[in-house]
Write a protein that holds these residues in place. Structure first.
Motif, mmCIF file in Angstrom:
data_model
loop_
_atom_site.group_PDB
_atom_site.id
_atom_site.type_symbol
_atom_site.label_atom_id
_atom_site.label_comp_id
_atom_site.label_asym_id
_atom_site.label_seq_id
_atom_site.Cartn_x
_atom_site.Cartn_y
_atom_site.Cartn_z
ATOM 1 N N ILE A 1 0.821 -1.207 0.000
ATOM 2 C CA ILE A 1 0.000 0.000 0.000
ATOM 3 C C ILE A 1 0.861 1.266 0.000
ATOM 4 N N TYR A 2 2.004 1.234 0.730
ATOM 5 C CA TYR A 2 2.866 2.421 0.781
ATOM 6 C C TYR A 2 3.489 2.704 -0.580
ATOM 7 N N LEU A 3 3.960 1.645 -1.221
ATOM 8 C CA LEU A 3 4.614 1.827 -2.521
ATOM 9 C C LEU A 3 3.650 2.422 -3.531
ATOM 10 N N GLN A 4 2.418 1.926 -3.512
ATOM 11 C CA GLN A 4 1.402 2.391 -4.452
ATOM 12 C C GLN A 4 1.149 3.893 -4.280
ATOM 13 N N HIS A 5 1.005 4.315 -3.010
ATOM 14 C CA HIS A 5 0.726 5.736 -2.759
ATOM 15 C C HIS A 5 1.983 6.596 -2.882
ATOM 16 N N LEU A 6 3.129 5.988 -2.518
ATOM 17 C CA LEU A 6 4.395 6.712 -2.658
ATOM 18 C C LEU A 6 4.638 7.063 -4.124
ATOM 19 N N GLU A 7 4.284 6.118 -5.001
ATOM 20 C CA GLU A 7 4.470 6.334 -6.425
ATOM 21 C C GLU A 7 3.673 7.549 -6.893
ATOM 22 N N VAL A 8 2.422 7.646 -6.430
ATOM 23 C CA VAL A 8 1.570 8.776 -6.810
ATOM 24 C C VAL A 8 2.173 10.081 -6.302
ATOM 25 N N GLU B 1 -2.667 17.122 -1.393
ATOM 26 C CA GLU B 1 -3.378 15.881 -1.079
ATOM 27 C C GLU B 1 -4.253 16.040 0.160
ATOM 28 N N PHE B 2 -3.781 16.851 1.112
ATOM 29 C CA PHE B 2 -4.602 17.132 2.297
ATOM 30 C C PHE B 2 -5.895 17.834 1.902
ATOM 31 N N MET B 3 -5.795 18.719 0.899
ATOM 32 C CA MET B 3 -6.965 19.507 0.492
ATOM 33 C C MET B 3 -8.012 18.658 -0.206
ATOM 34 N N GLY B 4 -7.627 17.558 -0.737
ATOM 35 C CA GLY B 4 -8.605 16.709 -1.393
ATOM 36 C C GLY B 4 -7.975 15.880 -2.475
ATOM 37 N N SER B 5 -7.991 14.542 -2.267
ATOM 38 C CA SER B 5 -7.387 13.662 -3.236
ATOM 39 C C SER B 5 -7.837 12.241 -2.940
ATOM 40 N N LYS B 6 -7.661 11.396 -3.923
ATOM 41 C CA LYS B 6 -8.053 10.002 -3.698
ATOM 42 C C LYS B 6 -6.841 9.138 -3.404
ATOM 43 N N GLU B 7 -5.665 9.617 -3.795
ATOM 44 C CA GLU B 7 -4.460 8.808 -3.667
ATOM 45 C C GLU B 7 -3.317 9.640 -3.101
ATOM 46 N N GLY B 8 -2.256 8.953 -2.731
ATOM 47 C CA GLY B 8 -1.042 9.635 -2.274
ATOM 48 C C GLY B 8 -0.844 9.487 -0.785
ATOM 49 N N LEU B 9 0.403 9.705 -0.358
ATOM 50 C CA LEU B 9 0.744 9.515 1.048
ATOM 51 C C LEU B 9 0.037 10.531 1.940
ATOM 52 N N GLY B 10 -0.202 11.748 1.424
ATOM 53 C CA GLY B 10 -0.926 12.756 2.194
ATOM 54 C C GLY B 10 -2.336 12.298 2.485
ATOM 55 N N THR B 11 -2.983 11.731 1.486
ATOM 56 C CA THR B 11 -4.327 11.184 1.647
ATOM 57 C C THR B 11 -4.313 10.071 2.691
ATOM 58 N N LEU B 12 -3.273 9.242 2.607
ATOM 59 C CA LEU B 12 -3.134 8.112 3.519
ATOM 60 C C LEU B 12 -2.989 8.597 4.967
ATOM 61 N N ILE B 13 -2.245 9.689 5.141
ATOM 62 C CA ILE B 13 -2.073 10.256 6.492
ATOM 63 C C ILE B 13 -3.425 10.727 7.026
ATOM 64 N N LEU B 14 -4.160 11.459 6.173
ATOM 65 C CA LEU B 14 -5.483 11.950 6.591
ATOM 66 C C LEU B 14 -6.385 10.788 6.988
ATOM 67 N N TYR B 15 -6.361 9.750 6.189
ATOM 68 C CA TYR B 15 -7.196 8.573 6.404
ATOM 69 C C TYR B 15 -6.844 7.907 7.735
ATOM 70 N N ALA B 16 -5.532 7.686 7.976
ATOM 71 C CA ALA B 16 -5.061 7.045 9.203
ATOM 72 C C ALA B 16 -5.406 7.915 10.412
#
Lengths: 277, 284
Positions: A69-76, A212-227
């Motif tokens: 999951i990290y690699l996938q979002h890191l790539e974005v 990504e914090f402002m609004g996104s479906k992918e990326g590590l920033g999105t992942l942080i918000l989600y967690a």
């Protein structure tokens, strides 16, 4: 005579101790800190929701990579940050060059640039989301907007610092303005430009995460918000670890390119070495 | 041993015209004024006239700030806004000309280029044939004693070696004139002496007309066929002195009584001109 011998002796006695301290002190401090943190978490002195144990963070880190999951979002995130960075470099060097090439263009642009420079670019994030949507575009634009200025300022400063003596050598041969720029000014400006680029690469990562914090479906920033929303603090910390490693890797890559291009520079200033000890 | 000719300004023009070799450099009535930030105008040069014949080695000596560098920058085409005329190779010129190769006080090498690439730089600017430039650069590096240093970067060379590379670079496009502005001013005394011997050899081997600007009287006497003595503000040529010391000259020429006499004479001339200056300022 005696005095100098005494000094030499003291220097000799001090140096091995110094070497040991210099090599081991940072590691020792790091281990002690992590140990204290781990025991505080184990003894429930701190709320794991606030500060999860380092062992939990490590487990999460390994889990995040093994599930992919990290690699996938890191790539974005990396793609967005690098695109923004590349654009910022291209636009920054171009506009910087043109504004020092044509004084009139530089003067015409100056008020706008000063106004935009003074604005905290992160405040533009909501507007950029409105303009460019929730996809990759808005992240790249925000990253570019934030990373542009260090490159632009480095370019202008570097081009202005052109060595007058070297310019005279070419002028005495009747060189054109283009030749002066290509053969003297631009290569001489590279150290300054690279100082800007070194700042820009981390700024681009910052811009991407804010986007990504402002609004996104992918990326590590999105992942942080989600967690964070799930109160999974250990995950937040492990993603921060990934981001820190990414930033370091980017710095390191720029350093490599810099050494390749600026092989002629006597001693390139190394920001990481001076702060890292 | 020849004798030192004392020439007045008018005679010097007459003499050089009588030289069968046509002048390669001729200046007539050069004047240059600068405006200071306080709004005053400063006369940097006033009526500077001189000729330099083909193959001649001529030095311009004068105290610091007398306008020597202004003369050099006008000849090199690096400044404008002067009155009078500059004639190079029989043509009035304004601005840079490929007939001149300039060596500055600093070597001004590009630190990102190898020694060889620095020497071929004029070829790139003037769009000369690459292969020919490469071959000529190797020859010139051998001539200035830098054979084997082609691949080095300027940062790896000593000050004297960098200045040798700068001389090679100035000669690359085969200019008729080598113009040197205090080329060894930044070097230590020993290196400077050696570089002067080298410069005399290089100038003779390359068969160039040389115009050297210096504040070292001994250097000018050692190297030159003629020395132009310049007074300070406003800069003008107060005396032209012919140096009849036989060539090739070694550093031992310093022991020649005529060498010492000439150096002394030029020093007196410069002292007189500066003390005259003092009187003028006191009178004001």
């Amino acid at each position: 005579m005696n005095d100098t011998r005494g000094l030499a002796l003291r220097a000799y006695l001090r140096s091995p101790l110094d070497a040991v301290l210099r090599g081991w002190l940072p590691i020792l401090v790091f281990v002690l800190l992590i140990g204290a943190w781990e025991s505080a978490a184990r003894l429930s002195l701190v709320d794991p929701m606030m500060l999860p144990a380092p062992s939990d963070i490590t487990a999460n880190f390994i889990d995040g990579f093994s599930t992919g999951i990290y690699l996938q979002h890191l790539e974005v995130t990396l793609f967005q940050a690098l695109s923004g960075f590349a654009l910022a470099c291209a636009v920054g060097i171009c506009i910087g060059s043109i504004s020092s090439f044509s004084e009139r263009f530089g003067r015409a642009l100056q008020p706008i640039l000063i106004a935009v420079e003074a604005t905290p670019k992160i405040a533009l994030a909501p507007l950029i989301i409105v303009w460019f949507g929730y996809g990759v575009g808005s992240k790249v634009v925000l990253a570019t907007a934030i990373a542009f200025f260090p490159v632009f300022i480095g370019t202008v400063a570097g081009l202005r610092a052109a060595d007058p003596g070297r310019l005279d050598v070419l002028r005495a041969l009747g060189a054109s303005r283009g030749q002066l720029f290509r053969l003297v000014t631009l290569p001489g400006a590279l150290p300054h430009i690279f100082a800007g680029i070194n700042v820009a690469v981390v700024f681009a990562l910052l811009g991407t995460i804010v986007g990504e914090f402002m609004g996104s479906k992918e990326g590590l920033g999105t992942l942080i918000l989600y967690a964070n929303g799930n109160l999974d603090t250990a995950r937040v910390f492990s993603i921060l670890l990934v981001l820190a490693a990414t930033g370091l890797a980017l710095h390191w890559s720029i350093g490599r390119i810099r050494r390749r291009l600026l092989f002629w520079e006597a001693s390139p200033p190394n920001v990481l070495a001076t702060t890292g000890g | 041993m020849g004798k030192i000719d004392r020439l007045t300004l008018d005679e010097s023009v007459a003499v050089s015209e009588s030289i069968t070799r046509a002048p390669v450099i001729a200046t007539r009535g050069l004047c240059k004024t600068y405006a200071t930030s306080a709004g005053e105008t400063v006369n940097a040069l006033s009526q500077v006239n001189f000729d330099v014949g083909q193959g001649e080695f001529v030095s311009l000596v004068g105290p610091s700030g007398c306008g020597k560098t202004t003369v050099m920058r006008i000849l090199a085409g690096l400044i404008d806004g002067y009155t009078g005329s500059v004639n190079i190779g029989g043509r009035v010129v304004h601005g840079p000309t490929p007939h001149i190769g300039v060596v500055f006080q600093d070597a001004n090498l590009m630190p990102w280029r190898t020694v060889l690439a620095n020497v071929t730089l004029p070829g790139q600017v003037l769009r000369l044939d690459k292969k020919a430039c490469h071959a000529r650069a190797l020859e010139l590096l051998a001539l200035v004693g830098l054979g084997g240093f082609e691949k080095k970067l300027p940062g790896e060379l000593s000050g004297g070696m960098r200045q040798r590379a700068a001389i090679a670079r100035a000669l690359l496009h085969d200019p008729r004139i080598l113009l040197l502005d205090e080329p060894f001013g930044a070097l230590d005394a020993m290196t400077r002496d050696n570089m002067n011997v080298e410069l005399a050899r290089i100038a003779a081997e390359a068969g160039k007309t040389v115009f050297l600007i210096t504040h070292s009287i001994a250097e000018s006497v050692f190297l030159s066929d003629r020395v132009l003595v310049m007074s300070s503000r406003p800069g003008r040529i107060i005396e032209t002195i012919k140096i009849d010391l036989p060539r090739p000259r070694s550093l031992d020429v310093v022991a020649d009584p005529m060498f010492a006499a000439t150096v002394l004479r030029i020093r007196r001339l410069l002292e007189q001109s500066t003390s005259a200056d003092l009187h003028v300022t006191l009178a004001h």
